[in-house]
Design an enzyme around this catalytic site. Sequence first.
Site, PDB file in Angstrom:
ATOM      1  N   LYS A  10       0.782  -1.225  -0.159  1.00 53.01           N
ATOM      2  CA  LYS A  10       0.055   0.095  -0.032  1.00 53.01           C
ATOM      3  C   LYS A  10       0.769   1.242   0.187  1.00 53.01           C
ATOM      4  CE  LYS A  10      -4.165  -2.211   2.155  1.00 53.01           C
ATOM      5  NZ  LYS A  10      -4.931  -1.868   3.374  1.00 53.01           N
ATOM      6  N   TYR A  50     -12.688  -2.294  -3.780  1.00 51.93           N
ATOM      7  CA  TYR A  50     -12.914  -2.303  -2.230  1.00 51.93           C
ATOM      8  C   TYR A  50     -14.610  -2.118  -2.193  1.00 51.93           C
ATOM      9  CZ  TYR A  50      -8.467  -2.000   0.137  1.00 51.93           C
ATOM     10  OH  TYR A  50      -7.058  -2.369   0.478  1.00 51.93           O
ATOM     11  N   PHE A  58     -15.580   3.949   7.098  1.00 48.92           N
ATOM     12  CA  PHE A  58     -14.250   4.345   6.632  1.00 48.92           C
ATOM     13  C   PHE A  58     -14.067   4.202   4.960  1.00 48.92           C
ATOM     14  CE2 PHE A  58     -14.122   0.039   7.999  1.00 48.92           C
ATOM     15  CZ  PHE A  58     -13.660  -0.881   6.848  1.00 48.92           C
ATOM     16  N   ARG A  86      -1.921 -14.267   4.863  1.00 48.63           N
ATOM     17  CA  ARG A  86      -2.723 -13.688   6.051  1.00 48.63           C
ATOM     18  C   ARG A  86      -1.888 -13.777   7.244  1.00 48.63           C
ATOM     19  NH1 ARG A  86      -7.537 -11.813   4.517  1.00 48.63           N
ATOM     20  NH2 ARG A  86      -8.385 -11.762   6.546  1.00 48.63           N
ATOM     21  N   THR A  92      -5.634  -6.852  10.954  1.00 50.28           N
ATOM     22  CA  THR A  92      -5.885  -5.594  10.262  1.00 50.28           C
ATOM     23  C   THR A  92      -5.214  -4.195  10.861  1.00 50.28           C
ATOM     24  OG1 THR A  92      -7.762  -6.521   9.127  1.00 50.28           O
ATOM     25  CG2 THR A  92      -7.601  -4.086   9.216  1.00 50.28           C
ATOM     26  N   ARG A 103       2.284  -6.272   9.231  1.00 50.91           N
ATOM     27  CA  ARG A 103       1.575  -5.061   9.528  1.00 50.91           C
ATOM     28  C   ARG A 103       2.200  -4.683  11.133  1.00 50.91           C
ATOM     29  NH1 ARG A 103      -4.156  -7.518   7.588  1.00 50.91           N
ATOM     30  NH2 ARG A 103      -4.316  -6.211   5.719  1.00 50.91           N
ATOM     31  N   ASN A 113      -2.177   0.166   6.685  1.00 47.13           N
ATOM     32  CA  ASN A 113      -1.499  -1.048   7.396  1.00 47.13           C
ATOM     33  C   ASN A 113      -0.694  -1.790   6.420  1.00 47.13           C
ATOM     34  OD1 ASN A 113      -3.474  -1.825   5.762  1.00 47.13           O
ATOM     35  ND2 ASN A 113      -4.726  -2.865   7.017  1.00 47.13           N
ATOM     36  N   HIS A 116      -2.478  -5.452   1.764  1.00 45.49           N
ATOM     37  CA  HIS A 116      -3.655  -6.117   1.575  1.00 45.49           C
ATOM     38  C   HIS A 116      -3.187  -7.569   1.123  1.00 45.49           C
ATOM     39  CE1 HIS A 116      -7.670  -7.128   0.177  1.00 45.49           C
ATOM     40  NE2 HIS A 116      -7.163  -7.670  -0.871  1.00 45.49           N
ATOM     41  N   GLU A 127      -9.708 -10.831  -7.262  1.00 45.73           N
ATOM     42  CA  GLU A 127      -8.805  -9.874  -7.185  1.00 45.73           C
ATOM     43  C   GLU A 127      -7.829  -9.887  -8.187  1.00 45.73           C
ATOM     44  OE1 GLU A 127      -9.843  -8.746  -2.617  1.00 45.73           O
ATOM     45  OE2 GLU A 127      -8.087  -9.730  -3.097  1.00 45.73           O
TER      46      GLU A 127
HETATM   47  P1  CMP Z   1      -7.430  -4.384   3.920  1.00 44.07           P
HETATM   48  O1  CMP Z   1      -7.064  -5.598   4.273  1.00 44.07           O
HETATM   49  O2  CMP Z   1      -6.891  -3.924   2.607  1.00 44.07           O
HETATM   50  O3  CMP Z   1      -9.083  -4.536   3.734  1.00 44.07           O
HETATM   51  C1  CMP Z   1      -9.620  -3.260   3.915  1.00 44.07           C
HETATM   52  C2  CMP Z   1      -8.939  -2.007   4.412  1.00 44.07           C
HETATM   53  O4  CMP Z   1      -9.806  -0.994   4.953  1.00 44.07           O
HETATM   54  C3  CMP Z   1      -8.267  -2.408   5.488  1.00 44.07           C
HETATM   55  O5  CMP Z   1      -7.178  -3.306   5.095  1.00 44.07           O
HETATM   56  C4  CMP Z   1      -7.864  -1.251   6.035  1.00 44.07           C
HETATM   57  O6  CMP Z   1      -6.744  -0.342   5.406  1.00 44.07           O
HETATM   58  C5  CMP Z   1      -8.971  -0.243   5.992  1.00 44.07           C
HETATM   59  N1  CMP Z   1      -9.660  -0.294   7.253  1.00 44.07           N
HETATM   60  C6  CMP Z   1     -10.290  -1.322   7.919  1.00 44.07           C
HETATM   61  N2  CMP Z   1     -10.873  -1.129   9.164  1.00 44.07           N
HETATM   62  C7  CMP Z   1     -10.800   0.094   8.966  1.00 44.07           C
HETATM   63  C8  CMP Z   1     -11.158   1.035  10.142  1.00 44.07           C
HETATM   64  N3  CMP Z   1     -11.897   0.659  11.122  1.00 44.07           N
HETATM   65  N4  CMP Z   1     -10.952   2.397   9.826  1.00 44.07           N
HETATM   66  C9  CMP Z   1     -10.201   2.730   8.776  1.00 44.07           C
HETATM   67  N5  CMP Z   1      -9.895   1.830   7.889  1.00 44.07           N
HETATM   68  C10 CMP Z   1      -9.908   0.433   7.875  1.00 44.07           C
END
Ligand code: CMP
Length: 139
Positions: A10, A50, A58, A86, A92, A103, A113, A116, A127
Amino acid sequence: AIERTFSIIKPDATRRNLTGKINAIFEEAGLRIVAQKRIWMSRQQAKTFYAVHASRPFFHELVDYMCSGPVVVQVLEGENAVARNRELMGATDPAKAAEGTIRKLYGESIQANSVHGSDSPETAAAEIAYFFAGSEIVG
Ligand code: CMP
């Protein structure tokens, strides 16, 4: 079984020049990078990618963030690649991620983070197809 998963390095990670360090974690864990390209996502691409999160509070910020700099989209191949990736990524929220995970090591916030990874083999297939032509994947 040998599987493929989809990964994104990212904008927070590309900005800090962490692509190689993150790729080394994948490779040392036995995942093979069978496709990779650096792109700057459009808002439309980020929204579509997404879409499953479209109703989350968010979502808008997430789309802005994913378009805030270059990302590296990848296909990783290996034994149980989806689950393995994972494990390598960790939770996350970097604050909740286990020691040694990507992460935990590099994530800045629950949003920024660093990586993905697909959550299932079915999601991975969708994807991968969204970002790569079959001819771009060289196993
Ligand atoms: P990802 O695994 O790419 O999947 C969805 C993304 O949304 C996640 O990683 C974060 O980058 C973002 N995300 C998930 N939860 C939150 C949250 N509570 N607040 C802000 N961003 C979030």
